[in-house]
Design an enzyme around this catalytic site. Structure first.
Site, PDB file in Angstrom:
ATOM      1  N   ASP A 162      43.030  48.283  19.117  1.00  0.00           N
ATOM      2  CA  ASP A 162      42.909  47.309  20.066  1.00  0.00           C
ATOM      3  C   ASP A 162      44.179  46.598  20.891  1.00  0.00           C
ATOM      4  OD1 ASP A 162      42.368  43.859  20.414  1.00  0.00           O
ATOM      5  OD2 ASP A 162      40.534  44.954  20.962  1.00  0.00           O
TER       6      ASP A 162
ATOM      7  N   ASN B 291      47.175  41.374  32.278  1.00  0.00           N
ATOM      8  CA  ASN B 291      46.514  41.144  33.505  1.00  0.00           C
ATOM      9  C   ASN B 291      46.959  39.701  34.103  1.00  0.00           C
ATOM     10  OD1 ASN B 291      44.882  43.527  33.521  1.00  0.00           O
ATOM     11  ND2 ASN B 291      43.383  42.894  32.201  1.00  0.00           N
TER      12      ASN B 291
ATOM     13  N   HIS C  60      45.907  42.821  37.618  1.00  0.00           N
ATOM     14  CA  HIS C  60      45.003  43.976  37.012  1.00  0.00           C
ATOM     15  C   HIS C  60      45.309  45.350  37.406  1.00  0.00           C
ATOM     16  CE1 HIS C  60      41.778  41.176  35.435  1.00  0.00           C
ATOM     17  NE2 HIS C  60      42.153  40.477  36.514  1.00  0.00           N
TER      18      HIS C  60
ATOM     19  N   ASP D 106      45.578  48.296  34.621  1.00  0.00           N
ATOM     20  CA  ASP D 106      45.163  49.580  34.554  1.00  0.00           C
ATOM     21  C   ASP D 106      46.052  50.592  34.287  1.00  0.00           C
ATOM     22  OD1 ASP D 106      42.536  48.412  35.325  1.00  0.00           O
ATOM     23  OD2 ASP D 106      42.505  49.048  37.488  1.00  0.00           O
TER      24      ASP D 106
ATOM     25  N   GLU E 156      39.899  47.026  26.111  1.00  0.00           N
ATOM     26  CA  GLU E 156      41.177  47.700  25.863  1.00  0.00           C
ATOM     27  C   GLU E 156      41.048  48.081  24.486  1.00  0.00           C
ATOM     28  OE1 GLU E 156      40.848  43.140  24.936  1.00  0.00           O
ATOM     29  OE2 GLU E 156      40.205  44.623  26.610  1.00  0.00           O
TER      30      GLU E 156
END
Length: 351
Positions: free
Chosen positions: A214, A222, A227, A231, A257
């Site tokens: 995680d 972000n 964002h 990505d 994530e």
């Protein structure tokens, strides 16, 4: 040995159901329904050779359909299946002449959907040469040329259609099993593979483990960089993990994530992978100007444990890693039944 090399070349895995397997079963059923009556009729008419050939074709197809259930050798079985009805068609043409040429068309079409393109092309070319030689004295040059052109066109259209169908099937399979952003396997693939891992473990006792990653404070990436950058980070993170796992191991995107590695090995190997990835990542900038860490939960599959229970233990370990400071690896607690088994084994050894 040559035979062993051939077996190894064609040893492959097929799902329980595939277009090729369904087509083989359909052809086997059609062989019984369509060819067997011809065999019976020819025996009645006293054409014992042709009747025996038709009967052998049907028997061969039925046997190979039964053997197709062995997924490891499906490619070899499908090749033998194609050769059986191709040789049968050529044999009937030798005995009955040009009147049997119409059987060459469905035989050619079926081949392009049963075996690989190169194999189908080789079989088709050899069949055309053999058929042309067989009926050479019976047909005029114009009739022979017309047959050859029509046969080539049937093969051409069949090859184009089979290639496009295979391409579309691969694309649909990827869309169903691959995460489009990162290229890792998706949650659906994870669920299927975990169930398979549990089944294989119960049958063969092979140690397997789950490693849950995680990304810590991913929302900050972000919020701070946008964002699009988030990505890019996820894509680079997947590439980072793929570079650390073995070829036979799989990486899945579990959530936004969260990522999962299904490892072939026990708890010690999984912990080593998790700690190595965690330590290396905290020293690596996957996006410019920003270090990112991960929390990791690790769980080895217990001897008496379902896929759901296994996944929950790994998720609980990840939860502890996140809520005890992040950027750390936590191993799952042993399942109660497994812990009791281990305790009994230790007690027996001490006695």
């Amino acid at each position: 040995m040559l035979f062993d090399r051939i077996i190894a070349r064609y040893k492959t895995s097929r799902p329980d159901s595939s277009p090729e397997m369904d087509l083989m079963r359909m052809q086997g059923a059609l062989g019984v329904v369509a060819i067997l009556p011809f065999s019976v009729w020819r025996f009645i008419q006293g054409e014992y050779t042709l009747g025996l050939i038709d009967l052998l074709i049907v028997i061969g197809m039925v046997i190979l359909v039964a053997l197709s259930g062995n997924r490891a050798y499906f490619r070899l079985v499908s090749l033998l299946f194609t050769l059986v009805y191709t040789v049968g068609m050529l044999t009937v043409t030798i005995l009955k002449g040009a009147d049997m040429l119409f059987w060459s068309y469905p035989t050619a079409v079926a081949g392009f959907f049963m075996v690989r393109l190169r194999e189908a092309l080789i079989i088709s070319v050899l069949s055309l040469l053999a058929l042309s030689y067989i009926v050479l004295d019976e047909l005029g040059w114009l009739q022979l040329f017309s047959f050859q052109v029509s046969y080539v066109l049937v093969c051409l259209f069949s090859s184009i259609f089979s290639v496009r169908m295979a391409r579309d099937r691969r694309r649909l399979s990827q869309e169903a099993t691959i995460d489009p952003l990162t290229g890792a396997y998706n949650r659906r693939s994870l669920d299927d593979d975990i169930e398979k891992a549990v089944s294989n473990y119960q049958n063969r006792k092979n140690a397997v483990s789950l490693v849950l990653f995680d990304v810590d404070h991913f929302k900050q990436i972000n919020d701070q960089f946008g964002h699009a950058t988030g990505d890019i980070f996820l894509q680079r993170f997947v590439d980072f993990l793929k570079g650390m796992i073995r070829e036979e191991e799989s990486l899945y995107r579990f959530g936004g994530e969260e990522f999962v590695v299904l490892t072939n090995g026990g708890l010690e190997d999984a912990l080593s992978l998790a700690e190595q990835a965690r330590g290396l990542l905290e020293q690596t900038k996957l996006i410019s100007g920003h270090y990112v860490t991960v929390s990791v939960g690790v769980a080895e599959l217990g001897e008496i444990e379902s896929a759901r229970e296994w996944m929950k233990r790994a998720d609980d370990a990840l939860y502890r890693a996140k809520h005890s400071g992040r950027n750390r690896v936590c191993q799952a607690e042993l399942p109660v039944d497994w812990a009791m088994i281990k305790l009994e084994e230790l007690t027996a050894d001490n006695d």
